[in-house]
Design a protein around this motif. Sequence first.
Motif, PDB file in Angstrom:
ATOM      1  N   GLY A   6      -9.061 -11.770   7.946  1.00  0.00           N
ATOM      2  CA  GLY A   6     -10.249 -12.865   8.154  1.00  0.00           C
ATOM      3  C   GLY A   6     -11.446 -12.648   8.581  1.00  0.00           C
ATOM      4  N   LYS A   9     -13.770  -9.703   4.219  1.00  0.00           N
ATOM      5  CA  LYS A   9     -13.895  -8.452   3.310  1.00  0.00           C
ATOM      6  C   LYS A   9     -13.845  -9.171   1.796  1.00  0.00           C
ATOM      7  CE  LYS A   9      -9.800  -7.032   4.915  1.00  0.00           C
ATOM      8  NZ  LYS A   9      -9.479  -7.930   5.969  1.00  0.00           N
ATOM      9  N   GLU A 130      -7.084  -5.825  -1.133  1.00  0.00           N
ATOM     10  CA  GLU A 130      -5.854  -5.912  -0.450  1.00  0.00           C
ATOM     11  C   GLU A 130      -5.524  -4.328  -1.053  1.00  0.00           C
ATOM     12  OE1 GLU A 130      -4.692  -8.054   1.552  1.00  0.00           O
ATOM     13  OE2 GLU A 130      -5.519  -9.834   1.476  1.00  0.00           O
ATOM     14  N   LEU A 163      -6.771  -3.698   4.702  1.00  0.00           N
ATOM     15  CA  LEU A 163      -6.674  -3.674   6.252  1.00  0.00           C
ATOM     16  C   LEU A 163      -6.897  -2.114   6.676  1.00  0.00           C
ATOM     17  CD1 LEU A 163      -3.229  -5.509   6.298  1.00  0.00           C
ATOM     18  CD2 LEU A 163      -5.513  -6.333   6.770  1.00  0.00           C
TER      19      LEU A 163
END
Length: 350
Positions: A6, A9, A130, A163
């Motif tokens: 959140g 990105k 992702e 991440l």
Amino acid sequence: MVGLRGVGKTVLLDQIRRDAESQGIYGVRVEAPENKSLPALLAPQVRQALLRLSHVEAAKNTAQRALRALAGFAKALKVTYKDIEVGLDYGPEPGLADNGDLEIDLTSLLEQVGLAARDANTAVVAFVDEMQYVKENQLAALISALHRCSQSGLPVTVVGAGLPQLRGMAGNAKSYAERLFDFPMVGPLASAEAELAIVKPAKNEGVDFTSDAVAEIIARTKGYPYFLQEWGKHTWDRAAQSPITLGDVELASAIAIAALDESFFRVRFDRLTPSERTYLRAMSDLGPGPHRSGDIADRLGRSVSSLGPVRSSLIVKGMIWSPSHGDTAFTVPLFDEFMRRIMPGSEWES
Ligand SMILES: Nc1ncnc2c1ncn2[C@@H]1O[C@H](COP(=O)(O)OP(=O)(O)OP(=O)(O)O)[C@@H](O)[C@H]1O
Ligand SMILES: [Mg+2]
């Protein structure tokens, strides 16, 4: 780009792609889901870019050769990556990207793509979201192929988002990844930026905020873009007058938290096994983190090694990451507060 859930990105990745495309660069957009192979994701997108390049007169021949490479690539790798599905426009050329080894064939394919892009006086850039979900051997193949293209000065590259564990994963996959790529960290907004994100859109509609109302939103959201969006929305919906007051924000906070608990946090919680939940609950008991793995184990009255498997599976699921050796942190901002809300009391300890 690496950063927690959140932080913006995907928004940034899309903006960078639009900016690049507006300058004539051929963008390819790929989102890595947890269960699809990288070659299966890339093949159809690479084909689209090559078909477009094949319409550029100067690149016609090289683009067609690259499409032959794609045919060889898809055929040879289909044995291992059964999920590859791509339309083939030209037959394969024996010996071109058809070895059956992902690293070798992806390198050949991207080289051919780079040659076509060079002839068309442009660049082909894959935007991969992702990226932490790409399996390590496939990530290694991608890094290696890009390394070769970079050495040959070919205009093909990747802009990725994921991440924070992505940086370590890339380094494990290929030790030179740290030198080949930048890993800019996207984090929460600083106070002044967070304030702007709240105040400016309202001002454009002729509405103001009192300064304590803005301060409360920043304190609640800690400057995380997604939470700013949610708090902004619910505050806007609650407030009946301008300026919007602290009281409006307090009412909206309860609603925003309830909404997040039902959606943003909940979907992640629902994917957890009971032992993963217990681990995260113990972590949350220690605060926002990062925490020493030993402290989490102590909180559970267990040994660090016995908790290794559950910790690993939480990393693979993208729930936690390791900022430095022996440390564990949440990838979702404010998840500690959510865990304490959804598993209150002390029953989880038994
Ligand atoms: N530059 C921006 N302008 C406006 N809103 C933004 C911006 N960046 C982020 N946001 C808000 O934050 C939300 C989350 O952004 P985004 O989906 O890009 O995050 P992310 O880092 O990709 O998160 P995840 O890891 O969950 O995929 C957006 O839906 C939007 O509400
Ligand atoms: Mg995203």
